[in-house]
Design an enzyme around this catalytic site. Structure first.
Site, PDB file in Angstrom:
ATOM      1  N   GLY A  67       0.850  -1.192   0.000  1.00  0.00           N
ATOM      2  CA  GLY A  67       0.000   0.000   0.000  1.00  0.00           C
ATOM      3  C   GLY A  67       0.878   1.232   0.000  1.00  0.00           C
ATOM      4  O   GLY A  67       2.079   1.144   0.296  1.00  0.00           O
ATOM      5  N   CYS A  94       5.308  -6.109   1.690  1.00  0.00           N
ATOM      6  CA  CYS A  94       5.667  -4.686   1.803  1.00  0.00           C
ATOM      7  C   CYS A  94       4.871  -4.013   2.936  1.00  0.00           C
ATOM      8  O   CYS A  94       5.107  -4.294   4.097  1.00  0.00           O
ATOM      9  CB  CYS A  94       5.496  -4.011   0.451  1.00  0.00           C
ATOM     10  SG  CYS A  94       6.370  -2.454   0.347  1.00  0.00           S
ATOM     11  N   TYR A  95       3.888  -3.170   2.611  1.00  0.00           N
ATOM     12  CA  TYR A  95       3.093  -2.540   3.679  1.00  0.00           C
ATOM     13  C   TYR A  95       2.448  -3.602   4.573  1.00  0.00           C
ATOM     14  O   TYR A  95       2.373  -3.462   5.788  1.00  0.00           O
ATOM     15  CB  TYR A  95       2.021  -1.651   3.035  1.00  0.00           C
ATOM     16  CG  TYR A  95       1.210  -0.841   4.023  1.00  0.00           C
ATOM     17  CD1 TYR A  95       1.767   0.251   4.677  1.00  0.00           C
ATOM     18  CD2 TYR A  95      -0.122  -1.171   4.290  1.00  0.00           C
ATOM     19  CE1 TYR A  95       1.023   0.989   5.572  1.00  0.00           C
ATOM     20  CE2 TYR A  95      -0.876  -0.437   5.178  1.00  0.00           C
ATOM     21  CZ  TYR A  95      -0.307   0.648   5.822  1.00  0.00           C
ATOM     22  OH  TYR A  95      -1.038   1.377   6.710  1.00  0.00           O
ATOM     23  N   HIS A 181       8.252  -7.377  -3.862  1.00  0.00           N
ATOM     24  CA  HIS A 181       6.952  -7.730  -4.460  1.00  0.00           C
ATOM     25  C   HIS A 181       7.077  -8.961  -5.357  1.00  0.00           C
ATOM     26  O   HIS A 181       7.524  -8.837  -6.502  1.00  0.00           O
ATOM     27  CB  HIS A 181       6.409  -6.542  -5.260  1.00  0.00           C
ATOM     28  CG  HIS A 181       6.010  -5.393  -4.395  1.00  0.00           C
ATOM     29  ND1 HIS A 181       4.729  -5.227  -3.935  1.00  0.00           N
ATOM     30  CD2 HIS A 181       6.745  -4.385  -3.866  1.00  0.00           C
ATOM     31  CE1 HIS A 181       4.675  -4.145  -3.160  1.00  0.00           C
ATOM     32  NE2 HIS A 181       5.889  -3.619  -3.097  1.00  0.00           N
ATOM     33  N   GLU A 183       4.745 -10.410  -6.777  1.00  0.00           N
ATOM     34  CA  GLU A 183       3.660 -10.428  -7.771  1.00  0.00           C
ATOM     35  C   GLU A 183       4.020  -9.733  -9.079  1.00  0.00           C
ATOM     36  O   GLU A 183       3.290  -9.859 -10.055  1.00  0.00           O
ATOM     37  CB  GLU A 183       2.386  -9.802  -7.177  1.00  0.00           C
ATOM     38  CG  GLU A 183       2.444  -8.296  -6.874  1.00  0.00           C
ATOM     39  CD  GLU A 183       3.012  -7.971  -5.502  1.00  0.00           C
ATOM     40  OE1 GLU A 183       3.824  -8.769  -5.000  1.00  0.00           O
ATOM     41  OE2 GLU A 183       2.673  -6.903  -4.947  1.00  0.00           O
ATOM     42  N   SER A 235     -22.066  -4.997 -24.911  1.00  0.00           N
ATOM     43  CA  SER A 235     -21.327  -3.977 -25.655  1.00  0.00           C
ATOM     44  C   SER A 235     -20.645  -4.604 -26.854  1.00  0.00           C
ATOM     45  O   SER A 235     -20.116  -3.913 -27.710  1.00  0.00           O
ATOM     46  CB  SER A 235     -20.264  -3.349 -24.754  1.00  0.00           C
ATOM     47  OG  SER A 235     -19.256  -4.304 -24.503  1.00  0.00           O
ATOM     48  N   SER A 240     -18.745  -8.638 -22.208  1.00  0.00           N
ATOM     49  CA  SER A 240     -20.203  -8.638 -22.223  1.00  0.00           C
ATOM     50  C   SER A 240     -20.733  -9.819 -23.029  1.00  0.00           C
ATOM     51  O   SER A 240     -21.740 -10.423 -22.679  1.00  0.00           O
ATOM     52  CB  SER A 240     -20.748  -7.316 -22.753  1.00  0.00           C
ATOM     53  OG  SER A 240     -20.588  -7.239 -24.128  1.00  0.00           O
ATOM     54  N   LYS A 385      -9.302  -9.770 -17.544  1.00  0.00           N
ATOM     55  CA  LYS A 385      -9.602  -9.988 -18.970  1.00  0.00           C
ATOM     56  C   LYS A 385      -9.042 -11.324 -19.471  1.00  0.00           C
ATOM     57  O   LYS A 385      -9.728 -12.065 -20.176  1.00  0.00           O
ATOM     58  CB  LYS A 385      -8.999  -8.820 -19.754  1.00  0.00           C
ATOM     59  CG  LYS A 385      -9.090  -8.895 -21.231  1.00  0.00           C
ATOM     60  CD  LYS A 385     -10.349  -8.360 -21.833  1.00  0.00           C
ATOM     61  CE  LYS A 385     -10.610  -6.920 -21.604  1.00  0.00           C
ATOM     62  NZ  LYS A 385     -11.995  -6.550 -21.879  1.00  0.00           N
TER      63      LYS A 385
END
Ligand code: XMP
Length: 529
Positions: A67, A94-95, A181, A183, A235, A240, A385
């Site tokens: 964060g 981290c945070y 990190h 990730e 859309s 969608s 996605k």
């Protein structure tokens, strides 16, 4: 207003779910995405979610994200101690590491040296559970604060040149912390570190896959809708389209797919979408709202205002369609489904005062006014996605749909600098059409994360015959990305760029200059507005 997680829409996979508590890091979603790639379901919850809500999900482990704050600052997000008393392994990043250290009796101070970017990790001989078997030692750091006193029970498992506590763990309580990190892709063995946490500490089953998500989504939607009729906002994008098929699988024909044609779409997009739905055997209700959208945007320059206005107009349009459909069927429409993805949710929460740094108001995430009487169903609000694309493939959608690049809901409105007019939309649509046509011809369309043209709003001097004229400038933007949170500009061949430029300036009389955007995200965003 921070939008709370609707627990009815949450999916749980017993013995195979990890909860990521989000303390405001843009990287939280990368954590969740990486875990799911290890076939373990993960979901992200705000840091101040009631611990009993999390406990009810029976997760196998907890991850505390990074964060932007410092734990010793006033009003910095804090860690409810109950999270450390759930009897499950916890990983603080981290945070998240600093919070755990502070809570468990250690000390955190502003370090003498800040560490940003790549660092080489020195793993102690007793590297513990988390760093076991980590071969590539390059990690990515992003911190000013450091641990100066270890909480009791913890031992340091790795350090770097400037950070003596780069990793520490309490193997008995199964508490793990990392200053770097794992990730982000620059931490080369990050996925190994997550796998160690998941399989050697949390002992998850690791058999989750998008097929499990599909089955469970169908169950959740059936239960939630309980026989009521649903409208699906279509859309034409992969999200969608996939949500329409998912709803169809869940509730059969008790839905209407509605496509609002804003007039701000790409050239031929409406016709293409209608055809794609018809090929998939789905009746699409198309609402032509060109004039209403243009009128509502008249004279508006500010991109955030554009998004908000467009969001409101969409709500109005769907409200009217719902009324018409209610008359037609003689029964109440109770739900509206939209293909909102996790990054859309988190960026909008941030924009509305959540812990994550402000990004933007997503046009379709603001929720629905109570007076509409419609409840939202967002089956993809926890996923990305690339995961929806996998789902689309499972549901049998063709490559033209699952490989389709995303278009933002506000369409060309946020790709036109300044006020939107019919004339500007037309110029931009033509330029955009040429770009996409050339990318398809070059066989590159499906390799690119997103490609589009922007009407810059600048005037540029040009020469036509003997006279100097002021024309429009078109920027071309192509980026490589899979999760759209970060992106690199695409290295298109020069000959292709040349062809695109020549066609745009040759075929669109109002344009006399084309530029290619060579900025990555960050520092830029993908869109210009
Ligand atoms: P940025 O510009 O934030 O874009 O790097 C990340 C992704 O989000 C899309 N985008 C939007 N999509 N409504 C949408 O439906 C919006 O208001 C919106 N703004 C950006 C953008 O096209 C990219 O895929």
């Amino acid at each position: 207003m921070q939008r709370r997680t609707d627990m009815k829409q949450i999916q749980v996979f017993k013995g195979n779910t990890i909860v990521v508590l989000d303390f405001g890091s843009q990287l939280s979603k990368l954590i969740a995405n990486m875990i799911r790639k290890s076939k373990v379901y993960s979901l992200i919850m705000p840091y101040d979610t009631d611990p009993s809500t999390i406990a009810a999900l029976k997760p196998s482990g907890l991850i505390l994200s990074g964060g932007p704050d410092s734990v010793y600052e006033r009003n910095a997000p804090s860690l409810n101690p109950a999270y450390l008393e759930m009897g499950i392994p916890v990983l603080g990043i981290c945070y998240g590491m600093h919070l755990m250290a502070q809570q468990l009796g250690g000390k955190v101070l502003r370090g003498k040296k800040k560490e940003y970017g790549r660092r080489e990790l020195v793993v102690k001989e007793s590297g513990g559970i988390l760093l076991n078997g980590v071969e590539e030692k390059t990690v990515w750091m992003n911190h000013g604060d450091s641990i100066t006193v270890l909480p009791s029970g913890f031992g340091v498992t790795a350090s770097t040149k400037d950070c003596s506590v780069a990793a520490m763990e309490d193997p008995e309580k199964l508490f793990f912390t990392l200053q770097f990190h794992p990730e982000v892709e620059h931490t080369l063995d990050g996925s190994r570190i997550f796998r160690n946490f998941l399989f050697d500490a949390c002992h998850v089953s690791g058999d989750w896959e998008m097929k499990s998500f599909l089955k469970s989504s169908i169950r959740v939607i059936r239960k939630q809708t309980n026989g009521a009729r649903v409208i699906v906002a279509a859309s034409g994008g992969v999200d969608s389209f996939t949500s329409v098929l998912l709803i169809k699988k869940a509730i059969g024909d008790r839905f209407d797919a509605v496509f609002v044609d804003t007039g701000l779409l790409r050239k031929n997009e409406c016709e293409e979408v209608a055809e794609a739905f018809s090929r998939a055997g789905i009746d699409l209700t198309v609402v032509n709202a060109h004039e209403r959208f243009l009128k509502s945007l008249k004279g508006v320059r500010d991109p955030e205002r554009k998004r908000i206005i467009i969001g409101h107009q969409f709500i109005k349009e769907f409200g009217q369609v719902a009324k018409k459909l209610e008359k037609k069927y003689g029964e109440k429409i109770k739900f509206l489904t939209q293909g909102t993805l996790y990054p859309d949710v988190i960026e909008s929460i941030s924009a509305h005062g959540g812990p994550t740094a402000k990004i933007k108001s997503h046009h379709n995430v603001g929720g629905l006014p109570a007076k509409m009487g419609l409840k939202l169903i967002e089956p993809f609000r926890e996923i990305f996605k690339d995961e929806v694309r996998v789902l689309a493939k499972i549901l049998g959608l063709p490559k033209e749909i699952y490989g389709r690049q995303p278009s933002p809901g506000p369409g060309e409105a946020i790709r036109i600098k300044g006020p939107v007019t019919k004339r500007k939309v037309r110029i931009l649509q033509e330029a955009d059409f040429i770009l996409l046509e050339e990318l398809h011809r070059a066989g590159l369309y499906y390799n690119i994360g997103q490609a589009f043209a922007v009407l810059s709003g600048d005037r540029s001097t040009g020469q036509q015959g003997e006279s100097r004229i002021y024309g429009n400038v078109i920027h071309i933007r192509c980026v490589d990305t899979t999760v759209y949170m970060t992106a690199d500009w695409t290295r298109l061949p020069h000959e292709l760029l040349d062809r695109i430029s020549q066609r745009i300036t040759g075929e669109i009389p109002q344009v006399n200059r084309v530029t290619y955007d060579i900025t990555s995200k960050p520092p830029a965003t993908i869109e210009w507005e």
